[in-house]
Scaffold this motif. Structure first.
Motif, mmCIF file in Angstrom:
data_model
loop_
_atom_site.group_PDB
_atom_site.id
_atom_site.type_symbol
_atom_site.label_atom_id
_atom_site.label_comp_id
_atom_site.label_asym_id
_atom_site.label_seq_id
_atom_site.Cartn_x
_atom_site.Cartn_y
_atom_site.Cartn_z
ATOM 1 N N CYS A 131 0.859 -1.182 0.000
ATOM 2 C CA CYS A 131 0.000 0.000 0.000
ATOM 3 C C CYS A 131 0.897 1.235 0.000
ATOM 4 O O CYS A 131 1.689 1.429 0.927
ATOM 5 C CB CYS A 131 -0.888 -0.044 1.243
ATOM 6 S SG CYS A 131 -1.911 1.393 1.513
ATOM 7 N N HIS A 132 0.813 2.070 -1.035
ATOM 8 C CA HIS A 132 1.648 3.267 -1.147
ATOM 9 C C HIS A 132 0.827 4.449 -0.645
ATOM 10 O O HIS A 132 -0.066 4.935 -1.338
ATOM 11 C CB HIS A 132 2.059 3.482 -2.606
ATOM 12 C CG HIS A 132 3.348 4.213 -2.762
ATOM 13 N ND1 HIS A 132 4.324 3.814 -3.644
ATOM 14 C CD2 HIS A 132 3.842 5.321 -2.155
ATOM 15 C CE1 HIS A 132 5.354 4.642 -3.575
ATOM 16 N NE2 HIS A 132 5.077 5.565 -2.681
ATOM 17 N N GLN A 133 1.141 4.921 0.544
ATOM 18 C CA GLN A 133 0.379 5.998 1.170
ATOM 19 C C GLN A 133 0.961 7.342 0.763
ATOM 20 O O GLN A 133 2.098 7.669 1.088
ATOM 21 C CB GLN A 133 0.380 5.858 2.689
ATOM 22 C CG GLN A 133 -0.508 4.743 3.196
ATOM 23 C CD GLN A 133 -1.986 5.030 2.979
ATOM 24 O OE1 GLN A 133 -2.362 6.056 2.429
ATOM 25 N NE2 GLN A 133 -2.844 4.138 3.422
ATOM 26 N N ARG A 134 0.151 8.137 0.066
ATOM 27 C CA ARG A 134 0.613 9.410 -0.470
ATOM 28 C C ARG A 134 -0.115 10.602 0.146
ATOM 29 O O ARG A 134 0.116 11.729 -0.275
ATOM 30 C CB ARG A 134 0.429 9.413 -1.994
ATOM 31 C CG ARG A 134 1.164 8.262 -2.679
ATOM 32 C CD ARG A 134 0.973 8.317 -4.178
ATOM 33 N NE ARG A 134 1.622 7.213 -4.866
ATOM 34 C CZ ARG A 134 2.897 7.189 -5.234
ATOM 35 N NH1 ARG A 134 3.672 8.222 -4.973
ATOM 36 N NH2 ARG A 134 3.403 6.145 -5.869
ATOM 37 N N VAL A 154 4.346 1.939 2.072
ATOM 38 C CA VAL A 154 5.323 2.954 1.683
ATOM 39 C C VAL A 154 4.701 4.328 1.948
ATOM 40 O O VAL A 154 3.618 4.623 1.441
ATOM 41 C CB VAL A 154 5.713 2.828 0.197
ATOM 42 C CG1 VAL A 154 6.721 3.917 -0.176
ATOM 43 C CG2 VAL A 154 6.280 1.445 -0.096
ATOM 44 N N CYS A 155 5.372 5.149 2.734
ATOM 45 C CA CYS A 155 4.909 6.506 3.033
ATOM 46 C C CYS A 155 5.814 7.499 2.320
ATOM 47 O O CYS A 155 7.043 7.360 2.351
ATOM 48 C CB CYS A 155 4.947 6.771 4.533
ATOM 49 S SG CYS A 155 3.869 5.703 5.505
ATOM 50 N N ARG A 171 5.256 -1.878 9.845
ATOM 51 C CA ARG A 171 5.623 -2.448 8.543
ATOM 52 C C ARG A 171 5.728 -1.363 7.467
ATOM 53 O O ARG A 171 5.568 -1.644 6.288
ATOM 54 C CB ARG A 171 4.606 -3.508 8.134
ATOM 55 C CG ARG A 171 3.186 -3.015 7.983
ATOM 56 C CD ARG A 171 2.203 -4.153 7.836
ATOM 57 N NE ARG A 171 2.101 -4.901 9.066
ATOM 58 C CZ ARG A 171 1.025 -5.571 9.451
ATOM 59 N NH1 ARG A 171 -0.039 -5.601 8.689
ATOM 60 N NH2 ARG A 171 1.007 -6.234 10.586
ATOM 61 N N ALA A 172 6.021 -0.141 7.908
ATOM 62 C CA ALA A 172 6.064 0.984 6.980
ATOM 63 C C ALA A 172 7.485 1.502 6.803
ATOM 64 O O ALA A 172 8.342 1.359 7.682
ATOM 65 C CB ALA A 172 5.168 2.120 7.473
ATOM 66 N N ALA A 173 7.720 2.095 5.654
ATOM 67 C CA ALA A 173 8.985 2.763 5.352
ATOM 68 C C ALA A 173 8.687 4.111 4.712
ATOM 69 O O ALA A 173 7.667 4.271 4.042
ATOM 70 C CB ALA A 173 9.823 1.904 4.406
ATOM 71 N N ILE A 174 9.566 5.073 4.937
ATOM 72 C CA ILE A 174 9.415 6.400 4.342
ATOM 73 C C ILE A 174 10.318 6.488 3.121
ATOM 74 O O ILE A 174 11.543 6.374 3.231
ATOM 75 C CB ILE A 174 9.787 7.509 5.345
ATOM 76 C CG1 ILE A 174 8.884 7.430 6.586
ATOM 77 C CG2 ILE A 174 9.669 8.886 4.689
ATOM 78 C CD1 ILE A 174 9.311 8.359 7.705
ATOM 79 N N ILE A 175 9.716 6.669 1.960
ATOM 80 C CA ILE A 175 10.459 6.798 0.705
ATOM 81 C C ILE A 175 9.847 7.965 -0.062
ATOM 82 O O ILE A 175 8.680 7.916 -0.445
ATOM 83 C CB ILE A 175 10.394 5.513 -0.136
ATOM 84 C CG1 ILE A 175 10.906 4.316 0.661
ATOM 85 C CG2 ILE A 175 11.192 5.689 -1.431
ATOM 86 C CD1 ILE A 175 10.738 2.985 -0.055
#
Length: 350
Positions: A131-134, A154-155, A171-175
């Motif tokens: 899930c790409h959170q924008r 992905v945040c 389970r999130a990463a900041i990119i």
């Protein structure tokens, strides 16, 4: 020793990128850049649209292939939990069949309706769900559901990460969103081309806005600031707004421009791609939107060298510092935005 993937040693894995297809936003351009790079890492992207629309038009212009996959319903089209669950269940069967037939290893979603529609079927076939959170998230219970459904999140900024439920942060990463610098884009030529297109004199200063006509993007704040800029800056000015009417604010924009005596100076030019030549053609860009997860137009402005005045909100504060490239001002304060614009118009090299 770390060993990288190569096409000769690793099986090519298929990544599905689903989109509703009825709109286009900055996040879609970021997703396209990601897709273009995946092949070098033994991944094959597959774009899926649930209907024809502006995104299909964009993909065709960019010569990117896609598949149309109609569904009985898209979860998230209605805010009711029962409707969301019902849509996800009704869509699960055709999605499961598609995922198996196409041998999809991973589903990568980029907006709310896709976040809600695809995880059930993806989990049922044993594929991975990213899930790409924008966007900066609300306190809606939907995010609790997604935090548990996604294998990874992905945040695009710390602002987005900090609004994730606790279950999602684990389970999130900041990119940050990728930005592709345009090749050989000359601002002088871009200025001249934009003025010719709009029928403006060479002396006209252009103040730009990029964003769909959504209330969250604050197009009316842009107009209120524009009126103050006009009162402070002598000489010809144009206020040019690029973006589609997805949020339905265009009529209000036109009405307010007339009330402010700006009808002849405000130009609403609709959706535009590529956007970089437009941004390069502006003397100053204004980004008044609040709670943006990233603020792609800020990054694009900095890349092409156009100063930007932005709200100190959401992901903007992670991208921009007050200085030669731009200014952060109080959100929803037209006078503060006008002050920043006037500064860059009167002292462009300061």
């Amino acid at each position: 020793m770390a060993v990288g993937l190569s096409a000769s040693t690793a099986r090519v894995r298929r990544v599905c990128f689903p989109f509703a297809g009825d709109s286009v936003g900055g996040s879609y351009f970021s997703a396209l850049l990601l897709m273009r790079e995946l092949r070098a890492f033994s991944f094959e992207p597959l774009v899926v649209l649930h209907g024809e629309g502006p995104f299909a038009d964009l993909l065709e212009r960019e010569r990117i292939g896609y598949r149309i996959l109609p569904l009985p319903a898209l979860a998230g089209s209605s805010a009711r939990i029962a409707d969301i669950a019902g849509a996800a269940i009704r869509s699960a069967r055709p999605l499961r069949r598609f995922l198996r037939e196409q041998r999809i290893d991973l589903v990568h979603t980029n907006d709310l309706r896709m976040h809600l529609t695809w995880p059930l079927a993806t989990r049922l076939v044993g594929a991975r769900f990213v899930c790409h959170q924008r966007i900066v998230l609300s306190r809606s219970p939907y995010w609790q559901i997604l935090a548990r459904a996604a294998h990874r999140i992905v945040c695009v900024s710390r602002a987005v990460f900090d609004t994730l439920p606790a279950a999602g942060r684990r389970r999130a990463a900041i990119i940050a969103n990728p930005i592709a610098p345009p090749a050989d884009l000359d601002r002088v030529s871009a200025h001249a081309a934009l003025r010719r297109e709009l029928g403006l004199t060479p002396q006209t200063k252009i103040v730009g806005y990029v964003g769909n006509m959504l209330r969250q993007k604050r197009p009316l704040v842009f107009l209120e600031a524009a009126a103050k800029v006009r009162a402070a800056v002598p000489g010809p000015l144009a206020f040019v707004m690029a973006g589609d009417n997805r949020g339905g604010e265009l009529d209000a924009v036109r009405r307010r421009a007339g009330e402010l005596g700006l009808a002849e100076q405000v130009h609403a030019i609709g959706f535009r791609t590529p956007i970089e030549p437009f941004i390069a053609g502006c003397d100053v860009l204004v980004a008044p939107g609040i709670a943006d997860g990233f603020g792609r137009t800020l990054a694009e402005a900095m890349v092409v060298g156009t100063p930007v005045v932005a709200s100190a909100s959401g992901g903007h504060v992670e991208l921009l510092e007050n200085g030669a490239l731009g200014a952060l001002v109080e959100p929803d304060d037209p006078a503060a935005f006008a002050g920043g614009v006037v500064r860059f118009l009167q002292h462009p090299d300061a």
